[in-house]
Motif scaffolding. Structure first.
Motif, mmCIF file in Angstrom:
data_model
loop_
_atom_site.group_PDB
_atom_site.id
_atom_site.type_symbol
_atom_site.label_atom_id
_atom_site.label_comp_id
_atom_site.label_asym_id
_atom_site.label_seq_id
_atom_site.Cartn_x
_atom_site.Cartn_y
_atom_site.Cartn_z
ATOM 1 N N LYS A 139 13.066 -0.213 -3.731
ATOM 2 C CA LYS A 139 14.423 -0.723 -3.096
ATOM 3 C C LYS A 139 14.163 -0.911 -1.624
ATOM 4 O O LYS A 139 14.536 -1.713 -0.970
ATOM 5 C CB LYS A 139 15.722 0.280 -3.338
ATOM 6 N N LYS A 140 13.386 0.221 -0.887
ATOM 7 C CA LYS A 140 13.230 0.217 0.522
ATOM 8 C C LYS A 140 12.428 -0.713 0.958
ATOM 9 O O LYS A 140 12.683 -1.582 1.682
ATOM 10 C CB LYS A 140 12.823 1.578 1.104
ATOM 11 N N ILE A 141 11.206 -0.729 0.296
ATOM 12 C CA ILE A 141 10.228 -1.857 0.485
ATOM 13 C C ILE A 141 10.814 -3.372 0.243
ATOM 14 O O ILE A 141 10.270 -4.075 0.943
ATOM 15 C CB ILE A 141 8.990 -1.542 -0.170
ATOM 16 N N LYS A 161 0.642 -1.267 -0.037
ATOM 17 C CA LYS A 161 -0.007 -0.237 -0.077
ATOM 18 C C LYS A 161 0.825 1.171 0.013
ATOM 19 O O LYS A 161 0.541 2.128 -0.765
ATOM 20 C CB LYS A 161 -0.853 -0.100 1.164
ATOM 21 N N VAL A 162 2.091 1.234 0.808
ATOM 22 C CA VAL A 162 2.762 2.367 0.695
ATOM 23 C C VAL A 162 3.527 2.581 -0.726
ATOM 24 O O VAL A 162 3.534 3.673 -1.115
ATOM 25 C CB VAL A 162 3.964 1.963 1.967
ATOM 26 N N LEU A 163 3.939 1.405 -1.035
ATOM 27 C CA LEU A 163 4.390 1.538 -2.609
ATOM 28 C C LEU A 163 3.527 1.886 -3.693
ATOM 29 O O LEU A 163 3.979 2.953 -4.610
ATOM 30 C CB LEU A 163 4.979 0.220 -2.910
ATOM 31 N N LYS A 164 2.218 1.669 -3.331
ATOM 32 C CA LYS A 164 1.576 2.132 -4.271
ATOM 33 C C LYS A 164 1.159 3.846 -4.309
ATOM 34 O O LYS A 164 1.228 4.545 -5.311
ATOM 35 C CB LYS A 164 -0.058 1.718 -4.222
ATOM 36 N N VAL A 165 1.249 4.201 -2.980
ATOM 37 C CA VAL A 165 1.078 5.598 -2.704
ATOM 38 C C VAL A 165 2.241 6.277 -3.324
ATOM 39 O O VAL A 165 2.085 7.425 -3.856
ATOM 40 C CB VAL A 165 0.890 5.832 -1.403
ATOM 41 N N ALA A 166 3.491 5.931 -3.190
ATOM 42 C CA ALA A 166 4.836 6.253 -3.053
ATOM 43 C C ALA A 166 4.848 6.577 -4.777
ATOM 44 O O ALA A 166 5.250 7.780 -5.534
ATOM 45 C CB ALA A 166 5.837 5.522 -2.847
ATOM 46 N N ARG A 167 4.569 5.372 -5.519
ATOM 47 C CA ARG A 167 4.369 5.442 -7.211
ATOM 48 C C ARG A 167 3.353 6.482 -7.724
ATOM 49 O O ARG A 167 3.682 7.292 -8.540
ATOM 50 C CB ARG A 167 4.093 4.087 -7.579
#
Length: 336
Positions: A241-243, A194-200
């Motif tokens: 990379k972080k996730i 979910k965090v990756l989706k928002v970041a993208r």
């Protein structure tokens, strides 16, 4: 000792030293920096650090002794205590990582309501649950005498010596790993994706604005344009990379050990003792990677431990200069 046992013993020693140094440094940063102590995630990191430190000073030395002496080090009471701690600390560290992922999910997906949804009281409640959850399984195992020295892993851990309890122990082990490793992995994957989706999504918005700016700036130098495009690419890769590091280290360190514990329950498959110790070392390596993944490589922690080192060096230089001045004064007095 064979060459394999020497190598494994050396690996355990290295893991102990690095884990002890890295986690102590995280603890010092927490005590030194008031800003870190004010942040809610600091409670989860502090709990994770204590789990890693206790694992380093309790379980790892006995595993090292088990590899060297090829048997149970110390008496049954010590082994039972260490096995109880090993089960509790492993579960607690897994749930602490899940709690950190929940904190990041709320901070990124609900930034405007983060301070109302994740307060110190809420973090304390989450930590209370992790402790109750983590301590329940070793209490059950200890009450049923399912804690002892396991030769396959050369360590004190969950172990059933009575054949008549095999079915109950299989069920207990399956439930234990489902509610510790699998539950934590599901939470990690859900929250960080979910965090990756928002970041993208934010990266795409920034990319659109950047491209529009580059189109409008006709006279911009080609090198500046290239740097902007490279920064776009790095920005898109940074969150991934972080996730990937958060989820990847969790799977790499814990999955081999958990799978080995589950396969071991089957009497059909034979597991090599060297592989059992290797899988245990991989689980121990999480205590080494956690300080770097969650703390020491972050800007705030890097600045803090650099400030600590500079303060120590400055103090030592002041002391040495004072001693030198005093020494020179004594020499001049003697000459007079």
């Amino acid at each position: 000792m064979s060459i394999w046992e020497l190598i494994l013993a050396f690996v355990v020693v290295v893991l102990m030293l690095v884990a002890l140094l890295a986690n102590v440094l995280v603890l010092l940063c927490f005590l030194y920096s008031a800003d870190i102590r004010k942040q809610v995630p600091g409670l989860f990191i502090l709990n994770l650090t204590f789990c890693n430190l206790l694992m380093t000073v309790s379980s790892m030395p006995l595993t090292l002794a088990g590899i060297i002496y090829k048997g149970q080090p110390g008496g049954d009471q010590i082994c039972h205590v260490v096995g109880f701690l090993e089960t509790f600390l492993t579960t607690n560290s897994m749930l602490s990582m899940a709690a950190l992922s929940i904190d990041r999910w709320i901070a990124v997906v609900f930034p405007l309501s983060y301070h109302s949804k994740m307060r110190y009281r809420d973090a304390a409640l989450i930590l209370s649950y992790t402790w109750l959850h983590s301590v329940s399984f070793p209490i059950v195992a200890a009450s049923l005498s399912w804690v002892g020295f396991h030769h396959l892993y050369a360590s004190c851990t969950l172990y059933n010596k009575r054949p008549e309890d095999r079915t109950q122990f299989v069920i207990f082990t399956g439930v234990f790993h489902a509610l510790s490793f699998l539950l934590s992995l599901i939470i990690l994957c859900f929250t960080y994706l979910k965090v990756l989706k928002v970041a993208r999504f934010h990266c795409k918005r920034i990319d659109v604005i950047t491209m529009q700016t580059l189109v409008l700036l006709v006279d911009i130098h080609p090198s500046v344009r290239e740097r902007c495009l490279e920064e776009q690419k790095r920005r898109r890769q940074r969150a991934t990379k972080k996730i990937s590091t958060f989820i990847g280290t969790f799977i790499l360190c814990f999955a081999p050990y958990v799978i080995t514990r589950l396969v071991e329950l089957s009497s059909v498959v034979h597991i090599n003792s060297h592989w059992g110790i290797i899988s245990k070392c991989l689980a121990y390596s999480k205590a080494v990677s956690d300080p770097f993944v969650y703390s020491l490589l972050r800007h705030q922690y890097k600045k803090t431990w650099k400030d600590i080192i500079n303060k120590i060096l400055k103090r030592s230089s002041i002391n040495s200069s004072a001693l030198t001045e005093s020494h020179n004064r004594n020499i001049s007095q003697l000459n007079e």
